[in-house]
Design a protein around this motif. Structure first.
Motif, PDB file in Angstrom:
ATOM      1  N   PRO A   9       0.805  -1.075  -0.120  1.00 48.00           N
ATOM      2  CA  PRO A   9      -0.002   0.144  -0.031  1.00 48.00           C
ATOM      3  C   PRO A   9       0.879   1.251   0.097  1.00 48.00           C
ATOM      4  CG  PRO A   9      -0.808  -1.565   1.552  1.00 48.00           C
ATOM      5  CD  PRO A   9       0.479  -2.201   1.133  1.00 48.00           C
ATOM      6  N   ALA A  10       1.864   1.132   0.729  1.00 46.32           N
ATOM      7  CA  ALA A  10       2.795   2.563   0.921  1.00 46.32           C
ATOM      8  C   ALA A  10       3.390   2.673  -0.516  1.00 46.32           C
ATOM      9  CB  ALA A  10       3.785   2.362   1.921  1.00 46.32           C
ATOM     10  N   LEU A  11       3.950   1.628  -1.233  1.00 45.11           N
ATOM     11  CA  LEU A  11       4.546   1.649  -2.493  1.00 45.11           C
ATOM     12  C   LEU A  11       3.618   2.230  -3.688  1.00 45.11           C
ATOM     13  CD1 LEU A  11       6.371  -1.633  -2.590  1.00 45.11           C
ATOM     14  CD2 LEU A  11       7.452   0.515  -2.451  1.00 45.11           C
ATOM     15  N   ARG A  12       2.386   1.999  -3.391  1.00 43.02           N
ATOM     16  CA  ARG A  12       1.273   2.464  -4.363  1.00 43.02           C
ATOM     17  C   ARG A  12       1.080   3.773  -4.155  1.00 43.02           C
ATOM     18  NH1 ARG A  12      -3.910  -0.871  -4.400  1.00 43.02           N
ATOM     19  NH2 ARG A  12      -4.030  -0.144  -6.592  1.00 43.02           N
ATOM     20  N   ARG A  13       0.942   4.240  -2.916  1.00 45.20           N
ATOM     21  CA  ARG A  13       0.849   5.607  -2.721  1.00 45.20           C
ATOM     22  C   ARG A  13       1.718   6.671  -3.076  1.00 45.20           C
ATOM     23  NH1 ARG A  13      -0.790   4.003   2.555  1.00 45.20           N
ATOM     24  NH2 ARG A  13       1.388   4.204   3.170  1.00 45.20           N
ATOM     25  N   TYR A  14       3.141   6.161  -3.059  1.00 43.98           N
ATOM     26  CA  TYR A  14       4.029   6.730  -3.443  1.00 43.98           C
ATOM     27  C   TYR A  14       4.301   6.710  -4.981  1.00 43.98           C
ATOM     28  CZ  TYR A  14       8.952   8.118  -3.788  1.00 43.98           C
ATOM     29  OH  TYR A  14      10.318   8.892  -4.342  1.00 43.98           O
ATOM     30  N   ALA A  15       3.943   5.630  -5.481  1.00 42.95           N
ATOM     31  CA  ALA A  15       3.901   5.693  -7.045  1.00 42.95           C
ATOM     32  C   ALA A  15       2.720   6.515  -7.610  1.00 42.95           C
ATOM     33  CB  ALA A  15       3.674   4.184  -7.448  1.00 42.95           C
ATOM     34  N   ARG A  16       1.651   6.605  -7.114  1.00 44.53           N
ATOM     35  CA  ARG A  16       0.635   7.501  -7.389  1.00 44.53           C
ATOM     36  C   ARG A  16       1.113   8.957  -7.470  1.00 44.53           C
ATOM     37  NH1 ARG A  16      -4.461   4.154  -5.025  1.00 44.53           N
ATOM     38  NH2 ARG A  16      -4.692   2.734  -6.630  1.00 44.53           N
ATOM     39  N   ALA A  17       1.935   9.178  -6.314  1.00 47.91           N
ATOM     40  CA  ALA A  17       2.096  10.660  -6.132  1.00 47.91           C
ATOM     41  C   ALA A  17       3.316  10.989  -7.271  1.00 47.91           C
ATOM     42  CB  ALA A  17       2.890  10.781  -4.730  1.00 47.91           C
ATOM     43  N   LEU A  18       4.006  10.218  -7.521  1.00 47.06           N
ATOM     44  CA  LEU A  18       5.148  10.218  -8.580  1.00 47.06           C
ATOM     45  C   LEU A  18       4.433  10.347  -9.912  1.00 47.06           C
ATOM     46  CD1 LEU A  18       7.923   8.307  -7.330  1.00 47.06           C
ATOM     47  CD2 LEU A  18       7.936  10.608  -7.237  1.00 47.06           C
ATOM     48  N   MET A  19       3.634   9.343 -10.301  1.00 46.12           N
ATOM     49  CA  MET A  19       3.153   9.143 -11.703  1.00 46.12           C
ATOM     50  C   MET A  19       2.002  10.035 -12.119  1.00 46.12           C
ATOM     51  SD  MET A  19       5.517   7.377 -12.570  1.00 46.12           S
ATOM     52  CE  MET A  19       5.111   7.081 -14.227  1.00 46.12           C
ATOM     53  N   LEU A  52      -3.251  21.441  -2.986  1.00 50.85           N
ATOM     54  CA  LEU A  52      -1.958  20.990  -2.447  1.00 50.85           C
ATOM     55  C   LEU A  52      -1.383  19.921  -3.533  1.00 50.85           C
ATOM     56  CD1 LEU A  52      -0.245  20.222   0.096  1.00 50.85           C
ATOM     57  CD2 LEU A  52      -1.888  18.417   0.646  1.00 50.85           C
ATOM     58  N   LEU A  53      -2.355  19.261  -4.146  1.00 52.28           N
ATOM     59  CA  LEU A  53      -1.738  18.545  -5.408  1.00 52.28           C
ATOM     60  C   LEU A  53      -0.902  19.016  -6.574  1.00 52.28           C
ATOM     61  CD1 LEU A  53      -4.731  15.619  -5.737  1.00 52.28           C
ATOM     62  CD2 LEU A  53      -2.546  15.454  -4.494  1.00 52.28           C
ATOM     63  N   ARG A  54      -1.309  20.155  -6.729  1.00 53.47           N
ATOM     64  CA  ARG A  54      -0.871  21.169  -7.740  1.00 53.47           C
ATOM     65  C   ARG A  54       0.515  21.903  -7.148  1.00 53.47           C
ATOM     66  NH1 ARG A  54      -5.861  24.644 -10.342  1.00 53.47           N
ATOM     67  NH2 ARG A  54      -6.571  23.056 -11.720  1.00 53.47           N
ATOM     68  N   ALA A  55       0.296  22.059  -6.016  1.00 51.90           N
ATOM     69  CA  ALA A  55       1.852  22.492  -5.268  1.00 51.90           C
ATOM     70  C   ALA A  55       2.897  21.486  -5.256  1.00 51.90           C
ATOM     71  CB  ALA A  55       1.275  23.233  -4.032  1.00 51.90           C
ATOM     72  N   LEU A  56       2.333  20.213  -4.777  1.00 53.28           N
ATOM     73  CA  LEU A  56       3.196  19.347  -4.840  1.00 53.28           C
ATOM     74  C   LEU A  56       3.816  18.962  -6.417  1.00 53.28           C
ATOM     75  CD1 LEU A  56       1.685  16.260  -2.608  1.00 53.28           C
ATOM     76  CD2 LEU A  56       3.907  17.207  -2.526  1.00 53.28           C
ATOM     77  N   GLN A 101      12.873  17.632  -4.697  1.00 52.41           N
ATOM     78  CA  GLN A 101      12.306  17.956  -3.503  1.00 52.41           C
ATOM     79  C   GLN A 101      10.618  17.129  -3.079  1.00 52.41           C
ATOM     80  OE1 GLN A 101      11.702  22.287  -3.711  1.00 52.41           O
ATOM     81  NE2 GLN A 101      13.803  22.777  -3.671  1.00 52.41           N
ATOM     82  N   ARG A 102      10.042  17.046  -4.201  1.00 53.58           N
ATOM     83  CA  ARG A 102       8.858  16.112  -4.409  1.00 53.58           C
ATOM     84  C   ARG A 102       8.905  14.790  -3.639  1.00 53.58           C
ATOM     85  NH1 ARG A 102       6.980  17.143  -9.199  1.00 53.58           N
ATOM     86  NH2 ARG A 102       7.877  14.785  -9.981  1.00 53.58           N
ATOM     87  N   SER A 103      10.208  14.134  -4.257  1.00 54.99           N
ATOM     88  CA  SER A 103      10.389  12.906  -3.720  1.00 54.99           C
ATOM     89  C   SER A 103      10.865  12.745  -2.037  1.00 54.99           C
ATOM     90  CB  SER A 103      11.474  12.292  -4.385  1.00 54.99           C
ATOM     91  OG  SER A 103      11.127  12.043  -5.598  1.00 54.99           O
ATOM     92  N   VAL A 104      11.490  13.642  -1.683  1.00 55.10           N
ATOM     93  CA  VAL A 104      11.816  13.803  -0.277  1.00 55.10           C
ATOM     94  C   VAL A 104      10.570  14.184   0.460  1.00 55.10           C
ATOM     95  CG1 VAL A 104      13.076  14.953   1.362  1.00 55.10           C
ATOM     96  CG2 VAL A 104      14.309  14.283  -0.675  1.00 55.10           C
ATOM     97  N   LEU A 142       5.873  24.542  -0.551  1.00 50.58           N
ATOM     98  CA  LEU A 142       4.340  24.267  -0.237  1.00 50.58           C
ATOM     99  C   LEU A 142       3.758  25.309   0.434  1.00 50.58           C
ATOM    100  CD1 LEU A 142       4.794  20.248   0.356  1.00 50.58           C
ATOM    101  CD2 LEU A 142       3.696  21.540  -1.626  1.00 50.58           C
ATOM    102  N   ARG A 143       4.177  25.583   1.575  1.00 48.75           N
ATOM    103  CA  ARG A 143       3.712  26.479   2.619  1.00 48.75           C
ATOM    104  C   ARG A 143       3.208  27.871   1.802  1.00 48.75           C
ATOM    105  NH1 ARG A 143       4.542  30.827   4.784  1.00 48.75           N
ATOM    106  NH2 ARG A 143       6.737  30.931   4.238  1.00 48.75           N
ATOM    107  N   GLN A 144       4.300  28.286   1.004  1.00 50.14           N
ATOM    108  CA  GLN A 144       4.033  29.668   0.297  1.00 50.14           C
ATOM    109  C   GLN A 144       3.008  29.358  -0.807  1.00 50.14           C
ATOM    110  OE1 GLN A 144       7.803  30.597  -1.373  1.00 50.14           O
ATOM    111  NE2 GLN A 144       8.641  31.661   0.570  1.00 50.14           N
ATOM    112  N   ALA A 145       3.011  28.161  -1.523  1.00 50.90           N
ATOM    113  CA  ALA A 145       1.982  27.965  -2.339  1.00 50.90           C
ATOM    114  C   ALA A 145       0.542  27.777  -1.754  1.00 50.90           C
ATOM    115  CB  ALA A 145       2.263  26.741  -3.139  1.00 50.90           C
ATOM    116  N   MET A 146       0.557  27.352  -0.685  1.00 51.91           N
ATOM    117  CA  MET A 146      -1.068  27.104  -0.057  1.00 51.91           C
ATOM    118  C   MET A 146      -1.315  28.449   0.569  1.00 51.91           C
ATOM    119  SD  MET A 146      -1.926  24.212  -0.773  1.00 51.91           S
ATOM    120  CE  MET A 146      -3.167  23.958   0.312  1.00 51.91           C
TER     121      MET A 146
END
Length: 175
Positions: free
Chosen positions: A13-23, A103-107, A114-117, A153-157
């Protein structure tokens, strides 16, 4: 074989979340995780016995994602037919939905490093040491990328259009 399944299965599940955020695409992320798991199982004998299986799996998925992102940037963006009707859809009017979208757009606007970290530390709850292992960078680099990413992210939000580059001068010429 049983040890491998016991180590890998809880991480899916964690791998899927990370992959979805990346892809940024559910089916591409699922394919990425599938390929990552296939690679991990096929190369299980290459894993260091004293190494962290979690970090190793995240590194595999991360590296596969980078390869796919590079490949797709050469080919151009692909829009699957099932998503074609979503292009003209109206965004939700609810506050939560708008904040989530922002938030998704900011990410997405963060540089990939930076996004990966940010995702590995904040979403997947990896330690700085684990993130350094996954990304093969020094721990100090993890901390600085996380700090810069969180600040952007803070500045974008908060509605700041673009973060000023570090060291940017706010001086103006006076006549």
């Amino acid at each position: 074989m049983n040890d491998m399944a016991q180590l890998i299965e809880p991480l899916i599940p964690a791998l899927r979340r990370y992959a979805r955020a990346l892809m940024r695409d559910r089916s591409a992320a699922d394919d990425l995780v599938q390929d990552g798991l296939e690679r991990a199982i096929g190369r299980w004998h290459q894993r260091r016995a004293d190494g962290n299986a979690r970090s190793w799996l995240f590194a595999i998925v991360h590296n596969l994602a980078l390869n796919r992102i590079r490949q797709s940037s050469r080919r151009g963006r692909h829009l699957p037919p099932e998503d074609a009707d979503a292009v003209g859809s109206v965004p939700p009017a609810q506050e939560h939905g708008l904040q989530h979208r922002d938030l998704l757009r900011a990410l997405e606007s963060l540089p990939e490093e930076q996004r990966s970290v940010v995702l590995l530390v904040s979403v997947e709850d990896l330690s700085y040491v684990e993130v350094a292992e996954v990304l093969k960078i020094p721990i100090g680099t993890v901390m600085s990328r996380l700090s810069r990413g969180r600040e952007r992210l803070r500045q974008a939000m908060e509605g700041v259009a673009k973060a000023e580059p570090v060291g940017a001068s706010h001086l103006r010429r006076v006549k």
